[in-house]
Design a protein around this motif. Structure first.
Motif, mmCIF file in Angstrom:
data_model
loop_
_atom_site.group_PDB
_atom_site.id
_atom_site.type_symbol
_atom_site.label_atom_id
_atom_site.label_comp_id
_atom_site.label_asym_id
_atom_site.label_seq_id
_atom_site.Cartn_x
_atom_site.Cartn_y
_atom_site.Cartn_z
ATOM 1 N N PRO A 59 -5.154 40.282 1.195
ATOM 2 C CA PRO A 59 -4.411 39.019 1.191
ATOM 3 C C PRO A 59 -4.628 38.244 2.486
ATOM 4 O O PRO A 59 -4.839 38.833 3.542
ATOM 5 C CB PRO A 59 -2.955 39.463 1.077
ATOM 6 N N VAL A 60 -4.595 36.915 2.409
ATOM 7 C CA VAL A 60 -4.659 36.052 3.592
ATOM 8 C C VAL A 60 -3.270 35.448 3.777
ATOM 9 O O VAL A 60 -2.755 34.784 2.887
ATOM 10 C CB VAL A 60 -5.677 34.906 3.402
ATOM 11 N N LEU A 61 -2.673 35.696 4.917
ATOM 12 C CA LEU A 61 -1.312 35.219 5.144
ATOM 13 C C LEU A 61 -1.313 33.863 5.834
ATOM 14 O O LEU A 61 -2.245 33.542 6.576
ATOM 15 C CB LEU A 61 -0.553 36.226 6.016
ATOM 16 N N PRO A 62 -0.258 33.066 5.607
ATOM 17 C CA PRO A 62 -0.113 31.840 6.397
ATOM 18 C C PRO A 62 -0.076 32.199 7.885
ATOM 19 O O PRO A 62 0.361 33.301 8.254
ATOM 20 C CB PRO A 62 1.242 31.284 5.947
ATOM 21 N N ALA A 63 -0.564 31.289 8.737
ATOM 22 C CA ALA A 63 -0.612 31.558 10.178
ATOM 23 C C ALA A 63 0.278 30.561 10.907
ATOM 24 O O ALA A 63 0.121 29.353 10.762
ATOM 25 C CB ALA A 63 -2.049 31.436 10.684
ATOM 26 N N SER A 64 1.230 31.077 11.665
ATOM 27 C CA SER A 64 2.109 30.202 12.428
ATOM 28 C C SER A 64 1.311 29.503 13.531
ATOM 29 O O SER A 64 0.396 30.089 14.106
ATOM 30 C CB SER A 64 3.230 31.052 13.030
ATOM 31 N N VAL A 65 1.650 28.243 13.831
ATOM 32 C CA VAL A 65 0.959 27.538 14.920
ATOM 33 C C VAL A 65 1.246 28.241 16.238
ATOM 34 O O VAL A 65 0.387 28.349 17.102
ATOM 35 C CB VAL A 65 1.393 26.051 14.974
ATOM 36 N N HIS A 66 2.466 28.747 16.343
ATOM 37 C CA HIS A 66 2.859 29.449 17.557
ATOM 38 C C HIS A 66 2.515 30.934 17.428
ATOM 39 O O HIS A 66 2.974 31.593 16.508
ATOM 40 C CB HIS A 66 4.369 29.270 17.767
ATOM 41 N N GLY A 67 1.659 31.434 18.299
ATOM 42 C CA GLY A 67 1.460 32.877 18.355
ATOM 43 C C GLY A 67 0.339 33.465 17.522
ATOM 44 O O GLY A 67 0.279 34.683 17.367
ATOM 45 N N THR A 68 -0.537 32.635 16.948
ATOM 46 C CA THR A 68 -1.697 33.192 16.234
ATOM 47 C C THR A 68 -2.962 32.529 16.773
ATOM 48 O O THR A 68 -2.909 31.453 17.369
ATOM 49 C CB THR A 68 -1.631 32.924 14.708
ATOM 50 N N MET A 69 -4.099 33.176 16.518
ATOM 51 C CA MET A 69 -5.378 32.607 16.948
ATOM 52 C C MET A 69 -5.662 31.309 16.180
ATOM 53 O O MET A 69 -6.125 30.329 16.757
ATOM 54 C CB MET A 69 -6.511 33.609 16.714
ATOM 55 N N ALA A 70 -5.387 31.328 14.870
ATOM 56 C CA ALA A 70 -5.600 30.102 14.087
ATOM 57 C C ALA A 70 -4.742 28.975 14.668
ATOM 58 O O ALA A 70 -5.193 27.836 14.806
ATOM 59 C CB ALA A 70 -5.252 30.344 12.623
ATOM 60 N N GLY A 71 -3.502 29.295 15.023
ATOM 61 C CA GLY A 71 -2.589 28.302 15.587
ATOM 62 C C GLY A 71 -3.076 27.789 16.932
ATOM 63 O O GLY A 71 -2.969 26.596 17.233
#
Ligand SMILES: [Mn+2]
Length: 389
Positions: A59-71
């Motif tokens: 599964p691919v989870l949503p990524a929070s803007v705060h605290g993730t590399m995607a964010g």
């Protein structure tokens, strides 16, 4: 670039909601796999993925803007990479000029300098494909939603220009909350030649009636602008539309022009808070502007509108426009957010070297958090930055 241009050609015949398969094809040019297109949600808090499951089933989870590399990739607008299980995970901004739409995530074995360039270009292609496709399918609008949107908000979002725009050292960035229930707040801008025109509106009341009035105000503004109405006549010209149709409703408005070559800023206000100007990290004193009445109120032809207020910007100045919903916000304990606190937060976030769009995102969330996450009135902010000619 030829291979990426080929994606644009293929896109002419691909179903508009299937941008991801085209981008996955592009990613293979650099040996990329497991491509995920994340789009930022309307509140700009979470990046929402497509697909939600990779080919291998994970599964691919949503990524929070705060605290993730995607964010972090989203916030800083830079390509990021990190080793993962013997390969490299890569995040690429998906943006059109300064408008941050989301992030591409993909996995590669190795990434050299030319791959990095190609990956960044794939992000630009992704942005164009998403923008074009979103105008004839609902897929991307829905991917950005984390909850149901009410009708008034649906109408407001359809009215807005891209939230952020940047050209030659001038940036304009806007944001409104509550994203899924916004009613009467709206903004608009346009760059024509060396004139950046901008405006913020707040229609009285809440919900659908406010949204209808705001729609009228924005379109009256665009109509006046495109008809060549000068700034000193702008509000009276809009007044005719608002007062004529809506009776005893009103709209507060601030509208202005920035000459991006000289930094000359002029604005007019109809019952709207004055702009907050930040120079060298400190707010300028409030300009001495005479009080003004909102548009509407049946005052058509009975009020003289004041001449535009003028200010010469210096390179690096930031100008913040806001609606009353920002400063009149109250904490759960009843304390008002207030213009001093807004100025403090603006100074603090501006000092952190962040992009204007990121400063604005943090300001809006600061206001939202202050109220315990629940706004009583729409809150809108529009930030202009002038870096110099
Ligand atoms: Mn308001």
């Amino acid at each position: 670039m030829h291979a990426l241009a080929r994606l644009l050609r293929d896109a002419q015949h691909t179903p508009p909601d299937d941008v991801v398969s085209l981008l996955a094809e592009g990613a293979r040019l650099i040996g990329g796999r497991d491509l995920v297109l994340y789009l930022i949600d309307y509140e700009q808090q979470v990046l929402q993925p497509t697909p939600e499951r990779l080919d291998g089933g994970s599964p691919v989870l949503p990524a929070s803007v705060h605290g993730t590399m995607a964010g972090r990739c989203f916030s800083t607008q830079s390509l990021l990479e990190a080793p993962q299980d013997g390969s490299t995970q890569v995040w690429v901004p998906v943006s059109e000029r300064a408008e941050r739409l989301g992030v591409l995530g993909l996995t590669v074995d190795v990434l050299d300098e030319s791959d990095r360039g190609l990956a960044e270009e794939l992000g630009l292609v992704a942005a164009l494909l998403v923008l074009a496709s979103a105008s004839y399918c609902d897929r991307f609008h829905l991917q950005r939603r984390r909850q149901d949107m009410d009708l008034a908000a649906e109408m407001q979002w359809a009215l807005l220009p891209p939230l952020t725009f940047s050209c030659g050292g001038t940036t304009v960035a806007g944001l409104l909350e509550p994203a899924y229930e916004v009613g009467g707040d709206c903004f608009d801008y346009a760059l024509n030649g060396s004139t950046l025109s901008f405006a913020v509106f707040d229609a009285m009341g809440h919900g659908l009636p406010s949204s209808v009035i705001a729609g009228l105000a924005v379109n009256a503004y665009r109509h006046a602008r495109r008809s060549g109405v000068q700034l000193d006549r702008l509000l009276s010209s809009m007044e005719a539309a608002v007062a004529g149709l809506m009776g005893d409703t009103f709209v507060t408005a601030v509208a202005g022009e920035l000459d991006v070559r000289t930094g000359t800023l002029r604005w007019v206000s109809g019952g709207h808070p004055s702009p907050l100007v930040l120079r060298g990290g400190s707010p300028l004193p409030d300009p001495d502007v005479p009080g003004s009445l909102p548009l509407g109120l049946g005052l058509l032809g009975r009020t003289e509108r004041a001449e535009p207020t003028e200010l010469s910007l210096q390179p690096g100045d930031r100008v913040l426009l806001y609606t009353d919903g920002v400063v009149e916000a109250r904490s759960p304990e009843g304390e008002e957010f207030g213009s001093d606190r807004l100025a403090d937060v603006f100074v603090r976030e501006s000092g952190s070297g962040l992009l204007p769009s990121e400063v604005l995102r943090r300001l809006v969330h600061g206001c939202l958090e202050f109220q315990g996450g629940r706004l009583r009135d729409d809150a809108t902010l529009l930030l202009l930055e002038w870096a110099g000619p």
